[in-house]
Design a protein around this motif. Sequence first.
Motif, mmCIF file in Angstrom:
data_model
loop_
_atom_site.group_PDB
_atom_site.id
_atom_site.type_symbol
_atom_site.label_atom_id
_atom_site.label_comp_id
_atom_site.label_asym_id
_atom_site.label_seq_id
_atom_site.Cartn_x
_atom_site.Cartn_y
_atom_site.Cartn_z
ATOM 1 N N TRP A 253 47.206 -17.759 20.504
ATOM 2 C CA TRP A 253 47.603 -17.495 19.419
ATOM 3 C C TRP A 253 46.944 -16.711 18.395
ATOM 4 O O TRP A 253 47.124 -15.577 17.823
ATOM 5 C CB TRP A 253 48.469 -18.597 18.669
ATOM 6 N N GLU A 254 45.805 -17.133 18.121
ATOM 7 C CA GLU A 254 44.815 -16.601 17.111
ATOM 8 C C GLU A 254 44.420 -15.101 17.885
ATOM 9 O O GLU A 254 43.963 -14.504 16.925
ATOM 10 C CB GLU A 254 43.633 -17.671 17.010
ATOM 11 N N SER A 255 44.134 -15.139 19.110
ATOM 12 C CA SER A 255 43.705 -13.981 19.665
ATOM 13 C C SER A 255 44.779 -12.849 19.664
ATOM 14 O O SER A 255 44.433 -11.666 20.063
ATOM 15 C CB SER A 255 43.091 -14.241 21.451
ATOM 16 N N ARG A 256 46.011 -13.198 19.436
ATOM 17 C CA ARG A 256 47.140 -12.298 19.581
ATOM 18 C C ARG A 256 47.542 -11.668 18.185
ATOM 19 O O ARG A 256 47.983 -10.534 18.169
ATOM 20 C CB ARG A 256 48.533 -12.820 20.114
ATOM 21 N N ILE A 257 47.251 -12.355 17.166
ATOM 22 C CA ILE A 257 47.968 -11.940 15.823
ATOM 23 C C ILE A 257 47.139 -11.227 14.869
ATOM 24 O O ILE A 257 45.658 -11.175 15.275
ATOM 25 C CB ILE A 257 48.529 -13.380 14.813
ATOM 26 N N GLU A 258 47.514 -10.325 13.795
ATOM 27 C CA GLU A 258 46.873 -9.245 13.238
ATOM 28 C C GLU A 258 45.833 -10.064 12.284
ATOM 29 O O GLU A 258 44.609 -9.627 12.072
ATOM 30 C CB GLU A 258 47.870 -8.595 12.547
ATOM 31 N N HIS A 259 46.334 -11.279 11.568
ATOM 32 C CA HIS A 259 45.806 -11.920 10.777
ATOM 33 C C HIS A 259 45.620 -13.470 11.204
ATOM 34 O O HIS A 259 46.328 -14.337 10.463
ATOM 35 C CB HIS A 259 46.579 -11.720 9.226
ATOM 36 N N PRO A 260 44.734 -14.000 12.123
ATOM 37 C CA PRO A 260 44.435 -15.098 12.384
ATOM 38 C C PRO A 260 43.670 -15.974 11.409
ATOM 39 O O PRO A 260 43.023 -15.556 10.616
ATOM 40 C CB PRO A 260 43.336 -14.936 13.715
ATOM 41 N N MET A 261 44.113 -17.123 11.394
ATOM 42 C CA MET A 261 43.528 -18.284 10.417
ATOM 43 C C MET A 261 42.032 -18.216 11.122
ATOM 44 O O MET A 261 41.082 -18.426 10.130
ATOM 45 C CB MET A 261 44.277 -19.412 10.737
ATOM 46 N N LEU A 262 41.839 -18.427 12.260
ATOM 47 C CA LEU A 262 40.321 -18.419 12.670
ATOM 48 C C LEU A 262 40.059 -17.176 13.638
ATOM 49 O O LEU A 262 40.781 -17.161 14.794
ATOM 50 C CB LEU A 262 40.225 -19.760 13.642
ATOM 51 N N ASP A 263 39.328 -16.394 13.139
ATOM 52 C CA ASP A 263 39.052 -15.140 13.905
ATOM 53 C C ASP A 263 38.148 -15.461 14.988
ATOM 54 O O ASP A 263 36.882 -16.114 14.943
ATOM 55 C CB ASP A 263 38.423 -14.124 12.926
ATOM 56 N N LEU A 264 38.395 -15.355 16.277
ATOM 57 C CA LEU A 264 37.681 -15.885 17.486
ATOM 58 C C LEU A 264 36.469 -14.775 17.847
ATOM 59 O O LEU A 264 35.681 -15.227 18.445
ATOM 60 C CB LEU A 264 38.705 -15.701 18.755
ATOM 61 N N GLN A 265 36.407 -13.882 16.995
ATOM 62 C CA GLN A 265 35.231 -12.852 16.976
ATOM 63 C C GLN A 265 34.237 -13.612 16.621
ATOM 64 O O GLN A 265 33.032 -12.999 16.689
ATOM 65 C CB GLN A 265 35.578 -11.530 16.270
ATOM 66 N N PHE A 266 34.312 -14.671 15.747
ATOM 67 C CA PHE A 266 33.105 -15.212 15.210
ATOM 68 C C PHE A 266 32.366 -15.880 16.227
ATOM 69 O O PHE A 266 30.979 -15.702 16.055
ATOM 70 C CB PHE A 266 33.624 -16.535 14.454
ATOM 71 N N PHE A 267 32.880 -16.263 17.543
ATOM 72 C CA PHE A 267 32.036 -16.837 18.444
ATOM 73 C C PHE A 267 31.321 -15.714 19.205
ATOM 74 O O PHE A 267 30.635 -16.170 20.261
ATOM 75 C CB PHE A 267 33.101 -17.695 19.428
ATOM 76 N N ARG A 268 31.456 -14.529 18.927
ATOM 77 C CA ARG A 268 30.504 -13.485 19.709
ATOM 78 C C ARG A 268 29.266 -13.504 18.825
ATOM 79 O O ARG A 268 28.337 -12.726 19.564
ATOM 80 C CB ARG A 268 31.491 -12.062 19.855
#
Length: 494
Positions: A253-268
């Motif tokens: 869900w977080e990878s699909r929405i425009e304003h995620p609660m937890l931005d998965l890009q942090f893990f990059r």
Amino acid sequence: MSAPTAVTVSQGHPQRWLILGVICLAQLTVVLDNTVLNVAIPSLTRELGAATSDIQWMINAYSLVQSGLLLTAGSAADRYGRKKMLIAGLSLFGVGSLIAGLADSTGQLIAARAGMGVGGALLLTTTLAVVMQIFAPEEHAKAIGIWAAVNALGFACGPLLGGFMLDHFWWGAIFLVNLPVAAVGLVAAVTLVPESKNPRGDRPDLLGALLSTIGMASLVFAIISGPEHGWTSGRVLLTAAVAVGVLAGFAYWESRIEHPMLDLQFFRDRRFTGAIAGAVLITFGMGGSLFLLTQHMQFVLGYGPLEAGLRTAPLALSIVVLNFSGLAAKWATRLGNPAAIGLGMALMAGGLASIATVASGGYAGTLVGLLLIGAGAAVANPAMAHAIMSSIPPEKAGIGAGINGTVAEFGQGLGVAVLGAVLSSRFAALVSVAASSLPAALAEAGSAGEKVRITEAFSSGLESSLLVGAVAVLAGGVVAAALLRRAERGGGAQ
């Protein structure tokens, strides 16, 4: 309203050290409550007629709610204002403490503890987020070091404060003592702490908040239930399956929405992933090993609960001295985050290994190990928290603090469960009696020689579990230092 300019200028907020004192006071209350209840278990059993299952829920209601809500609380702080959430957290924690202190049934106390868990989640996330806002970047290391030292102080003082209160007052006093602290914190937060929040005002991610809360609470519940009910029991497997499924849904869900609660890009970002890996393994090794060490001091060395707490205190006090004096921050700045984390975790691993090899020989060798662990934690813990927070945009400081707290809760719970299982399996393999715990095995022993053999088997199991913890901490240091070093050379992103 976005943060005032005075909060973000390079010299920091003019009253930042006074505000830090207020924040640390609120933080100390939450950390104390994580440990203080353990010493009240006999009183609660006697005066409230609490069954074993009631006691477990009194302890677990707080930790489950708190760990499940950390990400959501951090996100709410970023969106609605960190000062507002700090005030809300203090209020909820105070009200929950009042209800808990006056409870006349186990159900009321469990409900009050759950409410305190909500307040605790808000406080743990907003305190660190506010620290990042009011201090200039060059002061972050020292400020985070002091904030982290308060956690260690609470760990050391919880059992001591609980024992003192129970010696002089009834069990409810361990909760009512929070009220004046919460009141002072509220007044100071209203008058001193500046408001700050994400100026973009992202839309609330309600589904993400729900999924993260259910997923993390289920995961922590599975971890804390495993040692008691068995890792292959239906209860644990079902809860773990729910946790994995829900958290996978959360990530999707977080990878699909425009304003995620937890931005998965942090893990990059290698700084972020390196610090996360190190934080999990450091809390895994420390949390599990210290949990077992307190048992060793009481069951094997024969200390009472208060004396065992006093003899464990040098670990926390060394962290407090090194961080409050600024020495740990100076070392970390001079070495750089990668080397500081690597050195700190190597010292901690050496301390755990030292305790493992001299555990049966008395307290002197254990003291050396505790001081090594304290020195290592004083350097490594703030450096990792700083690495996590500095790899996240300032406007997302709340969610960064939530991640930091979630990682600590997960690592500590996993450490207690896994290292406890190592000890139990080693102990069971060495003794011939059916009992799986040391007190039960000693009760079944038929002779003094048999009791000595059982005690030695427990010490052997403790040695194995501490060495596993030492390896985990050392591995965490190597992984974190390597990833952070690569991030510095490559600009952070993978």
